[in-house]
Write an enzyme that holds these catalytic residues in place. Structure first.
Site, short mmCIF file in Angstrom:
data_model
loop_
_atom_site.label_atom_id
_atom_site.label_comp_id
_atom_site.label_asym_id
_atom_site.label_seq_id
_atom_site.Cartn_x
_atom_site.Cartn_y
_atom_site.Cartn_z
CE1 TYR A 271 5.45 2.81 12.25
CE2 TYR A 271 3.62 3.50 10.84
CZ TYR A 271 4.44 3.72 11.93
OH TYR A 271 4.26 4.83 12.72
CD GLU B 283 -5.30 4.98 -1.77
OE1 GLU B 283 -6.11 5.89 -2.02
OE2 GLU B 283 -5.59 3.98 -1.08
CE1 TYR C 13 7.15 3.17 4.85
CE2 TYR C 13 8.49 2.73 2.90
CZ TYR C 13 8.22 2.54 4.24
OH TYR C 13 9.02 1.70 4.98
CG ASN D 125 -0.79 8.18 11.09
OD1 ASN D 125 0.16 8.63 11.75
ND2 ASN D 125 -0.64 7.65 9.90
CE1 TYR E 16 0.31 14.27 3.99
CE2 TYR E 16 -0.75 12.95 5.67
CZ TYR E 16 0.05 13.04 4.56
OH TYR E 16 0.59 11.90 4.01
#
Lengths: 194, 194
Positions: B26, B112, B115, B153, B160
């Site tokens: 992606y 880390e 997804y 991003n 977040y």
């Protein structure tokens, strides 16, 4: 100046704690330090420790009688609390690190703190500590040594860049995010039930 | 949609590896993935593991016959390689994390990777995974949940921040640095002799 770097022992936690505070005082952030030497003992010296630590030491002859350290002094020895001369070495710096993981590259090592007492700087001790962290990491098959630096701390940034570090925030735009306090608790409470 | 979050087992490493690759594809970075599911097994499921992982699963009825997953489908079951219908759940996301340490605050947890497969987004699964990481961290007396996001991003950054994360790079100017490859080897070779 001769110095040696060794793995920290449980008994070093008071000295490590003292240096953590020195570093925080230097940064005018002493009130931010919440860890005690007891916390350091529990978290670094039990099974599955949360961190590892290296200690830099110089021969005792670089210490003054009251235990403060001065570089470049002639031999003067050290009188301990018990009044007995302590042979050997005195602690002047530390590097605290832990292992992290990249899902693309695997094992990494992250250096959280690198500190050398002011009188002992410019003698290669900081580089020695950091290089030893790198060596320990490489021996554990780590493919990266990572760390974070505040932008205003130009001397440190320059030091790491000169040693070959890439600034991934400048180069790739990485932002470092944190949940803590109330936001962390709130988030944790959103966890789905088992 | 009903989903559950559970700790990953060794047997999940192939699925985790598949999703790590999906995420990299992606991001047009598939050639950067050097870890195999065997590496994941070794590094996450041995004493002193380098990471921990959570898995998000949905009931099998959301899978197609060939094993691909489609959200919102009616029940269709799943035929495995052996031809036997597999009861239970199918993996649609993961969160990989590890423990870090602040010399000021103590134990922290670092996420880390987070997804969720594209067809299963927007259903609270990402939040569920992240909240579970927070919960696991809080249970281990961690006072922070930390992560890094690339500046471009924006959707992830916004996600977040909306959940309460502080952007410490924007707020305090933290830069993230890395030694790797030749610079790491060179540094390691500078380590003082024992």
């Amino acid at each position: 100046m001769h110095f040696k770097v060794r793995a920290a022992a449980k008994e070093d936690c008071k000295e490590i704690s003292r240096m953590i505070m020195e570093l925080a005082v230097y940064e005018n952030m002493a009130d931010q330090v919440k860890t005690s030497h007891e916390d350091l003992k529990r978290d670094g010296f039990s099974p599955n420790p949360f961190y590892e630590c290296l200690i830099a030491e110089v021969p005792d002859e670089h210490k003054t009688k009251d235990g403060h350290c001065l570089a470049g002094r002639s031999t003067c020895g050290h009188v301990s609390v018990s009044g007995q001369r302590q042979p050997g070495y005195t602690v002047v710096g530390y590097a605290l690190y832990f292992y992290t993981y990249s899902t693309w590259k695997g094992r990494s090592v992250y250096m959280e703190d690198l500190y050398v007492m002011p009188d002992f700087r410019g003698k290669g001790i900081g580089t020695g500590l950091m290089a030893k962290v790198a060596q320990v990491g490489v021996e554990k098959q780590c493919v990266r040594l990572q760390l974070s630096v505040l932008e205003w701390n130009k001397p440190s940034l320059d030091f790491y860049i000169a040693k070959g570090a890439e600034d991934l925030t400048a180069k790739e735009g990485w932002h470092f995010l944190r949940f803590h306090g109330q936001t962390l608790d709130t988030l944790a409470k959103e966890a789905p039930k088992d």
